[in-house]
Design a protein around this motif. Structure first.
Motif, short mmCIF file in Angstrom:
data_model
loop_
_atom_site.label_atom_id
_atom_site.label_comp_id
_atom_site.label_asym_id
_atom_site.label_seq_id
_atom_site.Cartn_x
_atom_site.Cartn_y
_atom_site.Cartn_z
N ARG A 80 -16.87 21.96 -13.51
CA ARG A 80 -17.21 21.28 -15.05
C ARG A 80 -16.64 20.73 -15.03
NH1 ARG A 80 -17.37 22.19 -20.29
NH2 ARG A 80 -16.36 24.48 -20.18
N ARG A 81 -15.08 21.09 -15.25
CA ARG A 81 -13.83 20.03 -15.83
C ARG A 81 -13.39 19.36 -14.73
NH1 ARG A 81 -14.30 19.00 -21.25
NH2 ARG A 81 -12.25 17.62 -21.35
N ARG A 110 -23.28 19.55 -12.75
CA ARG A 110 -22.69 20.46 -14.61
C ARG A 110 -21.83 19.11 -14.55
NH1 ARG A 110 -24.06 26.70 -13.30
NH2 ARG A 110 -26.33 26.75 -12.25
N GLU A 112 -18.74 17.62 -16.97
CA GLU A 112 -18.45 17.09 -17.98
C GLU A 112 -17.70 16.25 -18.09
OE1 GLU A 112 -19.21 20.39 -20.56
OE2 GLU A 112 -21.62 20.59 -19.99
N SER A 134 -24.16 14.23 -17.63
CA SER A 134 -23.86 14.79 -18.34
C SER A 134 -22.49 14.44 -18.78
CB SER A 134 -24.10 16.20 -18.42
OG SER A 134 -25.34 16.74 -18.59
N LYS A 136 -18.94 13.67 -20.04
CA LYS A 136 -18.39 12.76 -21.82
C LYS A 136 -16.82 12.89 -21.41
CE LYS A 136 -20.98 16.70 -23.46
NZ LYS A 136 -21.49 18.02 -24.91
#
Length: 350
Positions: A80-81, A110, A112, A134, A136
């Motif tokens: 995710r990261r 997913r 981010e 998504s 960020k």
């Protein structure tokens, strides 16, 4: 690292020759104890992988055995990261763009946050844009194969982006890109644009402030770092007037800025302020000396530090003569239109 010790054995006692009548040690002491890493429960494997660097997972831990490969491949939360920083020394040994694509693919949409150095290129950015809606946080460091067009196309698909870093990415140099970022990423709060070196080139004030005027469209910024940028007082004023939420501003090595009373008054609201001549001891990258106009380093940048030609010499004039390059063009490899243009240029230079 614990994973590399999977084949090590622990013995119950110290080895040595025993006498004939020596008592026999319990059987358990002679048996070799071996830890079977493949039989660890999935949650334990996952906990270990979450503590490792993503490059290490792709290179080693994730290839240990079938159960570990499955845990590394099939758990999107692990990706995710994605952080691929800290491996610059392996740039010429590993296929970073390929590894980056594999990491993003494992995130299953997913992802981010994606941080990397030397790993992003045009194709990867477009892949990331399609696979990480998504996203960020995006940090690109020393990505020499990232260009304006690829970044512009990709950034349009990151409407949720809150953090963007473009450090030592010299081919992102079209000022229009930053205006696009400001419009495409309305939630952007942290932006970092670090140049390799401050370059004192001759240009109008408007040209020097083009990047700053694009950055001024990033209205929600809280933190901004511009290292070695060409902006002037006018460009900084535009940023301060339009980015009203700024809390941290770093303009070290931005030597076209002169902090007068008007600018100091505008900066009074900023809690963390680093000015052009402030110390660079805590800067993340190698700090190079500014290149000033008419200096030897400035002239060398045009000719090349390893050039055998000196400015103003007969050899240099010959070095810059277009016919020197035209003579090396193979007409057989050109289409009809290019061939006619080449012949016309040769005729004009006779």
């Amino acid at each position: 690292m614990p994973l590399s010790s999977s084949s090590r054995r622990r013995r119950g006692g110290r080895g040595g020759r025993r006498g004939r009548n020596a008592p026999t040690a319990p059987a358990a002491a002679d048996e070799t104890e071996t830890r079977n890493w493949a039989e660890l429960p999935l949650d334990a494997i996952s906990a270990i992988l979450h503590k490792l660097d993503h490059v290490d997972i792709l290179m080693g831990a994730g290839q240990l055995c079938r159960s570990w490969r499955g845990a590394a491949r099939d758990e999107p939360e692990l990706w995710r990261r994605i952080n691929m920083l800290g491996h610059a020394d392996l740039e010429h040994e590993l296929n970073f763009p390929g590894m980056a694509q594999a990491a993003v693919r494992r995130s299953a949409g997913r992802c981010e946050a994606f941080w990397c150095e030397y790993a992003a290129d045009h194709d990867f950015l477009l892949y990331l844009a399609d696979q990480a809606p998504s996203l960020k946080s995006l940090r690109l460091i020393s990505c020499y194969d990232v260009f304006d067009d690829g970044l512009t196309e990709a950034i349009m698909k990151f409407p949720l982006l809150e953090e963007l870093e473009l450090s030592v990415c010299p081919n992102v140099d079209d000022s229009g890109v930053f205006g696009v970022i400001g419009k495409a990423c309305p939630q952007l709060k942290r932006f970092r644009l670090c140049k390799d070196v401050f370059f004192d080139y001759e240009a109008s004030e408007q040209e020097k402030d083009e990047e700053a005027l694009g950055i001024a469209t990033m209205h929600e910024l809280r933190s901004l770092q511009l290292f070695g940028n060409s902006l002037t007082n006018k460009g900084l004023t535009a940023i301060l007037d339009n980015c009203r939420h700024l809390e941290s501003l770093d303009i070290r090595h931005c030597f076209n800025v002169t902090m007068d009373d008007a600018l100091r008054a505008k900066c009074a609201r900023i809690s963390t302020l680093r000015l052009p001549n402030d110390s660079t001891d805590d800067y993340d990258f190698i700090v190079k000396s500014p290149i000033w106009r008419n200096s030897e380093s400035f002239l060398g940048d045009y000719v090349g530090s390893d050039s055998d030609y000196e400015l103003g010499s007969d050899d240099y004039d010959d070095y810059c003569d277009p016919s020197r390059y035209l003579d090396g063009v193979y007409e057989d490899e050109l289409n009809d239109e290019a061939r006619m243009l080449l012949r016309g240029m040769r005729m004009l230079m006779k």
